[in-house]
Design a protein around this motif. Structure first.
Motif, PDB file in Angstrom:
ATOM      1  N   GLN A 220       0.824  -1.214   0.000  1.00 29.43           N
ATOM      2  CA  GLN A 220       0.000   0.000   0.000  1.00 29.43           C
ATOM      3  C   GLN A 220       0.858   1.264   0.000  1.00 29.43           C
ATOM      4  O   GLN A 220       0.532   2.253  -0.660  1.00 29.43           O
ATOM      5  CB  GLN A 220      -0.923  -0.009   1.218  1.00 29.43           C
ATOM      6  N   TYR A 222       3.940   1.532  -1.208  1.00 30.72           N
ATOM      7  CA  TYR A 222       4.533   1.693  -2.544  1.00 30.72           C
ATOM      8  C   TYR A 222       3.502   2.242  -3.535  1.00 30.72           C
ATOM      9  O   TYR A 222       3.822   3.081  -4.379  1.00 30.72           O
ATOM     10  CB  TYR A 222       5.089   0.354  -3.043  1.00 30.72           C
ATOM     11  N   ARG A 223       2.262   1.789  -3.387  1.00 39.11           N
ATOM     12  CA  ARG A 223       1.207   2.240  -4.310  1.00 39.11           C
ATOM     13  C   ARG A 223       0.799   3.687  -4.054  1.00 39.11           C
ATOM     14  O   ARG A 223       0.691   4.486  -4.994  1.00 39.11           O
ATOM     15  CB  ARG A 223      -0.015   1.315  -4.157  1.00 39.11           C
ATOM     16  N   ASP A 224       0.598   4.051  -2.779  1.00 35.39           N
ATOM     17  CA  ASP A 224      -0.016   5.337  -2.448  1.00 35.39           C
ATOM     18  C   ASP A 224       0.984   6.451  -2.123  1.00 35.39           C
ATOM     19  O   ASP A 224       0.683   7.633  -2.336  1.00 35.39           O
ATOM     20  CB  ASP A 224      -0.958   5.187  -1.248  1.00 35.39           C
ATOM     21  N   ASP A 227       4.712   5.876  -5.131  1.00 36.16           N
ATOM     22  CA  ASP A 227       4.403   5.895  -6.568  1.00 36.16           C
ATOM     23  C   ASP A 227       5.194   4.849  -7.349  1.00 36.16           C
ATOM     24  O   ASP A 227       5.796   5.125  -8.382  1.00 36.16           O
ATOM     25  CB  ASP A 227       4.675   7.304  -7.132  1.00 36.16           C
ATOM     26  N   ASP A 228       5.183   3.627  -6.815  1.00 39.05           N
ATOM     27  CA  ASP A 228       5.856   2.501  -7.486  1.00 39.05           C
ATOM     28  C   ASP A 228       4.846   1.362  -7.589  1.00 39.05           C
ATOM     29  O   ASP A 228       4.781   0.470  -6.745  1.00 39.05           O
ATOM     30  CB  ASP A 228       7.085   2.075  -6.683  1.00 39.05           C
ATOM     31  N   GLN A 229       4.060   1.418  -8.659  1.00 37.62           N
ATOM     32  CA  GLN A 229       2.963   0.459  -8.818  1.00 37.62           C
ATOM     33  C   GLN A 229       3.458  -0.979  -9.029  1.00 37.62           C
ATOM     34  O   GLN A 229       2.857  -1.936  -8.533  1.00 37.62           O
ATOM     35  CB  GLN A 229       2.073   0.873  -9.995  1.00 37.62           C
ATOM     36  N   ALA A 232       4.483  -2.456  -5.832  1.00 34.06           N
ATOM     37  CA  ALA A 232       3.263  -2.713  -5.066  1.00 34.06           C
ATOM     38  C   ALA A 232       2.631  -4.030  -5.504  1.00 34.06           C
ATOM     39  O   ALA A 232       2.231  -4.843  -4.654  1.00 34.06           O
ATOM     40  CB  ALA A 232       2.283  -1.561  -5.260  1.00 34.06           C
ATOM     41  N   VAL A 233       2.566  -4.261  -6.806  1.00 35.92           N
ATOM     42  CA  VAL A 233       1.987  -5.524  -7.310  1.00 35.92           C
ATOM     43  C   VAL A 233       2.793  -6.721  -6.816  1.00 35.92           C
ATOM     44  O   VAL A 233       2.229  -7.737  -6.387  1.00 35.92           O
ATOM     45  CB  VAL A 233       1.926  -5.511  -8.857  1.00 35.92           C
ATOM     46  N   ARG A 252      -6.547  -5.731  -4.871  1.00 36.41           N
ATOM     47  CA  ARG A 252      -5.632  -4.608  -5.107  1.00 36.41           C
ATOM     48  C   ARG A 252      -4.793  -4.846  -6.356  1.00 36.41           C
ATOM     49  O   ARG A 252      -4.542  -3.930  -7.135  1.00 36.41           O
ATOM     50  CB  ARG A 252      -4.703  -4.394  -3.882  1.00 36.41           C
ATOM     51  N   LYS A 255      -6.977  -4.290  -9.387  1.00 36.27           N
ATOM     52  CA  LYS A 255      -7.291  -2.872  -9.602  1.00 36.27           C
ATOM     53  C   LYS A 255      -6.139  -2.121 -10.256  1.00 36.27           C
ATOM     54  O   LYS A 255      -6.321  -1.288 -11.134  1.00 36.27           O
ATOM     55  CB  LYS A 255      -7.629  -2.230  -8.255  1.00 36.27           C
ATOM     56  N   ILE A 256      -4.888  -2.472  -9.830  1.00 35.70           N
ATOM     57  CA  ILE A 256      -3.708  -1.813 -10.420  1.00 35.70           C
ATOM     58  C   ILE A 256      -3.548  -2.229 -11.889  1.00 35.70           C
ATOM     59  O   ILE A 256      -3.305  -1.397 -12.764  1.00 35.70           O
ATOM     60  CB  ILE A 256      -2.438  -2.152  -9.615  1.00 35.70           C
TER      61      ILE A 256
END
Length: 259
Positions: A220, A222-224, A227-229, A232-233, A252, A255-256
């Motif tokens: 979360q 990393y995602r929010d 800014d490393d999607q 995060a995955v 999650r 969604k990404i």
């Protein structure tokens, strides 16, 4: 000397009388004057202690640094007992002027500044004590104390974090300390440090479901926040591998990838 014997037996009233009698016989005897100073101090006769410690001080040579520091320290304690904080500090600083690492004086300064609620100075003198501490457990305890003062008394979280990070170098797997740092990193929006801290906690976690939760929180961040999607995955996937029933992690990822 009778006074010294009685003083060693904690018979301070008798020791005082013995020293006074000896002093009448020889007003210049330094052992007697020192004895009078010490026993007056024990009895809480601050005026007597002050007068005689000042006499002791004038008899000491400049090269007698340890003895001079000890006398300035005692003079500081006398002034502190008399409720004269500024004069106490002045004497304590003189003690450090002749012996900068005189630990009883440093500890006395911590006490007097704590009473004055000057917590920056409390931390300053605790740091000076810390500089001479070698034992790892004592250093760890003191660093935690310093951190608590910065955070709780001064609301200076960065200074608190600095002390806790030093403590972490001594005990890198201390679970309580890691969680303490985690809260402070979150409070100060230090997201990268928060991720590193979560990784350390996760690495120590043997229970798969709990470890999965830590990795999920990292994902979360990393995602929010970072800014490393893609990272995060990866972490949502690792979280799901540890706990296949963890549907939130699956949602999650979906969604990404489909967002």
């Amino acid at each position: 000397m009778l006074g010294r014997v009685l003083s060693s037996l904690e018979k301070n009233d008798g020791a005082l009388k013995a020293y006074q009698q000896a002093h009448h016989l020889d007003l210049t005897d330094q052992e007697t004057i020192r004895g009078l100073a010490e026993v007056s101090f024990k009895l809480g006769d601050w005026a007597g202690a002050l007068t005689n410690f000042q006499k002791v001080l004038t008899s000491l040579g400049e090269e007698q640094t340890e003895e001079r520091a000890g006398v300035y320290y005692k003079l500081g304690l006398v002034k502190q007992a008399q409720g004269q904080a500024k004069q106490a500090i002045n004497n304590f600083e003189k003690a450090l002027g002749v012996e900068q690492n005189h630990r009883p004086t440093l500890e006395a300064l911590v006490v007097v500044y704590d009473q004055l609620r000057d917590y920056k100075q409390v931390c300053h003198y605790k740091r000076m004590i810390l500089d001479a501490v070698v034992d790892g457990a004592e250093r760890f305890r003191m660093l935690n104390e310093i951190a608590d003062i910065w955070v709780d008394k001064e609301n200076n979280v960065p200074k608190g974090v600095e002390a806790l990070e030093e403590a972490l170098e001594l005990e890198p797997q201390n679970h309580v300390l890691l969680h303490k740092l985690l809260q402070l990193y979150q409070k100060t929006s230090q997201w990268a440090q928060m991720v590193d801290c979560l990784q350390r906690i996760a690495d120590m976690e043997a229970q798969p479901e709990r470890k999965s939760r830590y990795l999920y929180t990292m994902a979360q961040l990393y995602r929010d926040k970072l800014d490393d999607q893609l990272r995060a995955v990866d972490l949502f996937n690792e979280s799901l591998d540890l706990n296949p029933g963890f549907l939130e992690a699956f949602e999650r990822i979906n969604k990404i990838l489909t967002g």
